[in-house]
Design a protein around this motif. Structure first.
Motif, PDB file in Angstrom:
ATOM      1  N   THR A 459       0.828  -1.202   0.000  1.00  0.00           N
ATOM      2  CA  THR A 459       0.000   0.000   0.000  1.00  0.00           C
ATOM      3  C   THR A 459       0.864   1.254   0.000  1.00  0.00           C
ATOM      4  O   THR A 459       2.029   1.226   0.418  1.00  0.00           O
ATOM      5  N   GLU A 460       0.259   2.341  -0.452  1.00  0.00           N
ATOM      6  CA  GLU A 460       0.928   3.637  -0.480  1.00  0.00           C
ATOM      7  C   GLU A 460      -0.149   4.718  -0.532  1.00  0.00           C
ATOM      8  O   GLU A 460      -1.291   4.454  -0.955  1.00  0.00           O
ATOM      9  N   PRO A 461       0.169   5.944  -0.118  1.00  0.00           N
ATOM     10  CA  PRO A 461      -0.821   7.023  -0.191  1.00  0.00           C
ATOM     11  C   PRO A 461      -1.019   7.471  -1.650  1.00  0.00           C
ATOM     12  O   PRO A 461      -0.070   7.541  -2.433  1.00  0.00           O
ATOM     13  N   PHE A 462      -2.268   7.776  -2.007  1.00  0.00           N
ATOM     14  CA  PHE A 462      -2.558   8.331  -3.327  1.00  0.00           C
ATOM     15  C   PHE A 462      -3.889   9.071  -3.276  1.00  0.00           C
ATOM     16  O   PHE A 462      -4.708   8.864  -2.374  1.00  0.00           O
ATOM     17  N   GLU A 463      -4.108   9.939  -4.229  1.00  0.00           N
ATOM     18  CA  GLU A 463      -5.326  10.736  -4.316  1.00  0.00           C
ATOM     19  C   GLU A 463      -6.431   9.909  -4.971  1.00  0.00           C
ATOM     20  O   GLU A 463      -6.293   9.440  -6.100  1.00  0.00           O
ATOM     21  N   ALA A 493      -9.432  13.389  -1.227  1.00  0.00           N
ATOM     22  CA  ALA A 493      -8.754  12.883  -0.025  1.00  0.00           C
ATOM     23  C   ALA A 493      -7.651  11.926  -0.445  1.00  0.00           C
ATOM     24  O   ALA A 493      -7.742  11.275  -1.496  1.00  0.00           O
ATOM     25  N   GLU A 494      -6.593  11.857   0.389  1.00  0.00           N
ATOM     26  CA  GLU A 494      -5.532  10.877   0.183  1.00  0.00           C
ATOM     27  C   GLU A 494      -5.834   9.630   1.002  1.00  0.00           C
ATOM     28  O   GLU A 494      -6.117   9.727   2.195  1.00  0.00           O
ATOM     29  N   VAL A 495      -5.797   8.474   0.343  1.00  0.00           N
ATOM     30  CA  VAL A 495      -6.050   7.209   1.030  1.00  0.00           C
ATOM     31  C   VAL A 495      -4.796   6.351   0.965  1.00  0.00           C
ATOM     32  O   VAL A 495      -3.906   6.575   0.128  1.00  0.00           O
ATOM     33  N   VAL A 496      -4.719   5.365   1.857  1.00  0.00           N
ATOM     34  CA  VAL A 496      -3.585   4.442   1.896  1.00  0.00           C
ATOM     35  C   VAL A 496      -4.070   3.078   1.434  1.00  0.00           C
ATOM     36  O   VAL A 496      -4.841   2.415   2.124  1.00  0.00           O
ATOM     37  N   ASP A 532     -12.000   8.770   9.857  1.00  0.00           N
ATOM     38  CA  ASP A 532     -10.712   8.147   9.578  1.00  0.00           C
ATOM     39  C   ASP A 532     -10.712   7.399   8.251  1.00  0.00           C
ATOM     40  O   ASP A 532      -9.662   6.964   7.793  1.00  0.00           O
ATOM     41  N   THR A 533     -11.884   7.202   7.662  1.00  0.00           N
ATOM     42  CA  THR A 533     -11.978   6.457   6.411  1.00  0.00           C
ATOM     43  C   THR A 533     -12.711   7.275   5.363  1.00  0.00           C
ATOM     44  O   THR A 533     -13.373   8.282   5.671  1.00  0.00           O
ATOM     45  N   LEU A 534     -12.585   6.832   4.128  1.00  0.00           N
ATOM     46  CA  LEU A 534     -13.294   7.438   3.002  1.00  0.00           C
ATOM     47  C   LEU A 534     -14.156   6.357   2.366  1.00  0.00           C
ATOM     48  O   LEU A 534     -13.668   5.262   2.058  1.00  0.00           O
ATOM     49  N   ARG A 535     -15.443   6.630   2.204  1.00  0.00           N
ATOM     50  CA  ARG A 535     -16.357   5.647   1.603  1.00  0.00           C
ATOM     51  C   ARG A 535     -16.524   5.947   0.115  1.00  0.00           C
ATOM     52  O   ARG A 535     -16.861   7.060  -0.278  1.00  0.00           O
ATOM     53  N   LEU A 604     -11.934   3.002   2.623  1.00  0.00           N
ATOM     54  CA  LEU A 604     -10.473   3.015   2.573  1.00  0.00           C
ATOM     55  C   LEU A 604      -9.944   3.901   3.704  1.00  0.00           C
ATOM     56  O   LEU A 604     -10.544   4.935   4.040  1.00  0.00           O
ATOM     57  N   ARG A 605      -8.822   3.475   4.285  1.00  0.00           N
ATOM     58  CA  ARG A 605      -8.207   4.248   5.358  1.00  0.00           C
ATOM     59  C   ARG A 605      -7.545   5.499   4.784  1.00  0.00           C
ATOM     60  O   ARG A 605      -6.789   5.432   3.816  1.00  0.00           O
ATOM     61  N   LYS A 606      -7.825   6.653   5.391  1.00  0.00           N
ATOM     62  CA  LYS A 606      -7.262   7.912   4.921  1.00  0.00           C
ATOM     63  C   LYS A 606      -5.830   8.090   5.433  1.00  0.00           C
ATOM     64  O   LYS A 606      -5.478   7.581   6.494  1.00  0.00           O
ATOM     65  N   GLN A 607      -5.047   8.819   4.673  1.00  0.00           N
ATOM     66  CA  GLN A 607      -3.690   9.155   5.093  1.00  0.00           C
ATOM     67  C   GLN A 607      -3.753  10.103   6.279  1.00  0.00           C
ATOM     68  O   GLN A 607      -4.450  11.114   6.257  1.00  0.00           O
ATOM     69  N   ALA A 608      -3.031   9.749   7.361  1.00  0.00           N
ATOM     70  CA  ALA A 608      -3.070  10.582   8.572  1.00  0.00           C
ATOM     71  C   ALA A 608      -2.396  11.926   8.322  1.00  0.00           C
ATOM     72  O   ALA A 608      -1.414  12.022   7.594  1.00  0.00           O
TER      73      ALA A 608
END
Length: 608
Positions: A459-463, A493-496, A532-535, A604-608
């Motif tokens: 995994t990695e952060p991305f838009e 939002a940035e998700v991981v 903390d998440t993005l739906r 998806l879990r959002k980037q902190a």
């Protein structure tokens, strides 16, 4: 002679029944407890191994670990917890206290630091409930901003608290918080050393003072993790042994433990957490049910013995009367054999002529029966083989008939040179069928890879918005061809996550929506902030799914419309692949009927 046979049969039947009762009673008394304990231990061992595997899939998320522990208790009646290298609960961030140290007698380097201490080691979670706010017998000093004095030992370069109070004098008075088991362990260990000085050189004592900066208390269902006082006491006892070096670090250790007349089994395995640090898996199960069952059975056996004796007498009298007319029975049995009925056998209870005749008839019956059964089995086996061959041919024909028929027709036309102007059309048709079969095989291989348990999801952060727009643009021609409208409501939002696999999930969701949305209707793609998440949601409007089908859409080869085949309705594997990708991410997902259509979604879990 008849009286002798009757008497022998009566005595034999009675003795046999009594022997069976005696053997059952002896087995219940002597072996049942050991058998139960052995079965329980093996069951818990296997369950603990499965728990370790499931724990690795949680990505160390405390909420998921707590739910996994609760589910383990519900299924196996066994308490379980993950401990860190110091023997503390690995995930206790919802029941702990942060203290900013201002003074540290003997260890000035601690002054100015902010340390975190788990509260379950020194207090009961019920003391912080709404009925008993902020530790009733200690007043209201356990609050953020209040001063606190802590007495403890320096072990493995960490301060391990023994007592806490409002001030130094409170450490020796009532109302303090203390780790009683660690204090008791200290009293046991000190006599091993030649002098107290030698003890304190190995386990230096520290007295620190500071201010409570943060107090975290569990709420809701999370409170139950700290309500089992006996389990937490055993964990603290293990921690004391571990810190003082009395734990031999043997893997797979089991210990017996008794409390209030109830026996328990403790399972302890040394492992590693997700960060590669040493950790321990601690489990405890009660053996109380077997003791209760054994006591009830011992009380109940008096009635069982009486009932067995009555049954033995009745059975003996019945069989004795039946044996008194052996010749009639021989005549009846031979008539049944003549009709190819071999179900009844003659009893041979003596070596006289009657016994020899009965034995010969039984032998003849057995041989005839054996040969007829063998012949019947051979015939049935042949029928089964023929049936299996037919089913296999039918199955293969069903899967290959359509694509092979299309390819054969195309080859025939091309070979005969008929309709040469449609040459490209036939090549395209054959290519479509071949591509469909390749797609099916590719999807099956992809699904097998995800289900193998060995695939590592990087995994990695991305838009997320750029990925959604890319997928929508890729599938825009398909929506235009079906005259569908695309509507988006996107939150940046940035998700991981794994960018490529999430794009694959979106493609599968959107392709499914295009396939089942009526012409002229709208497909809505949304991203919504959930903290903390993005739906991410894909809603196809104009059609609904029956409630009984909502849970089946994730199954392999399932199609909501049974009339669709692989050519018109996909391979039936797209949603199954999406499900496995999301589970590898640890993401929640689902499908529901809305007022206007069907919504597929995942988090998806959002980037902190």
């Amino acid at each position: 002679m008849i009286r002798g046979i009757v008497l022998k049969l009566f005595l034999l039947t009675t003795a046999l029944c009594l022997l069976i009762v005696a053997l059952i009673f002896a087995g219940q008394t002597v072996f049942f407890k050991q058998f139960y304990v052995h079965q329980k231990v093996e069951e818990v061992k296997a369950a603990v191994h499965t728990f370790q595997q499931d724990y690795m899939k949680t990505n160390g998320e405390p909420k998921a670990v707590a739910e996994l522990e609760q589910e383990f208790y519900r299924e196996h009646g066994t308490w379980i917890a993950m401990l860190d290298e110091m023997g503390s609960l690995l995930y206790s961030g919802d029941f702990e206290m942060e203290v900013r140290l201002e003074q540290a007698d003997g260890f000035p380097t601690l002054a100015g630091q902010t340390l975190t201490f788990p509260l379950y080691t020194v207090a009961n979670v019920d003391d912080f409930s709404a009925d008993n706010p902020l530790y009733a017998f200690g007043g209201t000093w356990v609050q953020e901003g209040q001063p606190i004095a802590i007495e403890g030992l320096i072990m493995n370069h960490r301060l391990v608290p023994q007592r806490m109070a409002r001030n130094d004098s409170g450490l020796r008075e009532e109302g303090r918080l203390e780790n009683a088991l660690l204090i008791q362990k200290e009293y046991e260990v000190v006599p091993r050393f030649e002098s107290p000085v030698q003890y304190f050189e190995k386990y230096p004592s520290a007295l620190v003072r500071g201010t409570i900066t943060n107090l975290r208390l569990p709420d809701g269902a999370d409170v139950t993790r700290y309500t089992n006082g006996l389990f937490l006491e055993r964990i603290k006892a293990f921690q004391a042994d571990l810190l003082y070096g009395d734990y031999d670090d043997a893997n797979g250790e089991m210990k017996d433990f008794a409390e209030n007349g109830v026996n328990y089994k403790i399972f302890l395995e040394r492992t590693q957490n997700r960060n590669g640090k040493p950790s321990y898996l601690f489990a405890m199960t009660s053996l109380q049910p077997v003791s209760e069952a054994a006591e009830v059975m011992r009380s109940y056996y008096g009635y069982i013995v009486i009932a067995a004796l009555l049954l033995a007498v009745v059975a003996s009298l019945y069989f004795s009367r039946r044996i008194a007319r052996p010749l009639l029975r021989i005549n009846r049995t031979t008539r049944q054999i003549a009709r190819l009925d071999f179900s009844e056998k003659l009893p041979v209870r003596s070596r006289d002529e009657l016994g020899q005749l009965s034995g010969s008839i039984n032998e003849l019956s057995d041989r005839l029966h054996s040969h007829i059964l063998q012949l019947t089995r051979d015939i049935e086996k042949e029928k089964q083989l023929e049936h299996t061959r037919k089913e296999f041919i039918a199955g293969v024909s069903h899967e290959l008939k359509t694509p092979l028929s299309v390819i054969q027709s195309g080859l025939t036309v091309l070979k005969d040179g008929v309709a040469g102007h449609k040459r490209d059309y036939y090549f395209a048709a054959m290519e479509e069928e071949v591509n469909g079969m390749i797609l099916l095989i590719t999807d099956m291989l992809e699904l097998a890879k995800f289900e193998s348990g060995t695939y590592a999801m990087h995994t990695e952060p991305f838009e997320i918005v750029s990925v959604v727009e890319r997928v929508c643009g890729k599938l825009a021609p398909d929506m235009v061809a079906k005259r569908l409208k695309l509507s988006t409501l996107l939150t940046s939002a940035e998700v991981v996550a794994n960018r490529h696999r999430i794009e694959q999930v979106l493609v599968n969701f959107l392709t499914n929506a295009i396939r089942y949305t009526p012409e002229g209707e709208t497909i809505l793609v949304t991203t919504a902030d959930e903290g903390d998440t993005l739906r991410v949601g894909v809603e196809n409007r104009g059609v609904h799914l029956p409630e009984e089908q909502l849970g089946k859409v994730w199954d392999r080869f399932y199609r909501g419309d049974p009339s669709r085949n692989a050519a018109t309705g996909g391979t039936g594997l797209g949603l199954a692949i999406a499900k496995n990708i999301l589970e590898l991410h640890g993401s929640s997902y689902g499908v529901m009927n809305t007022a206007e259509g069907v919504l597929f979604y995942f988090d998806l879990r959002k980037q902190a």
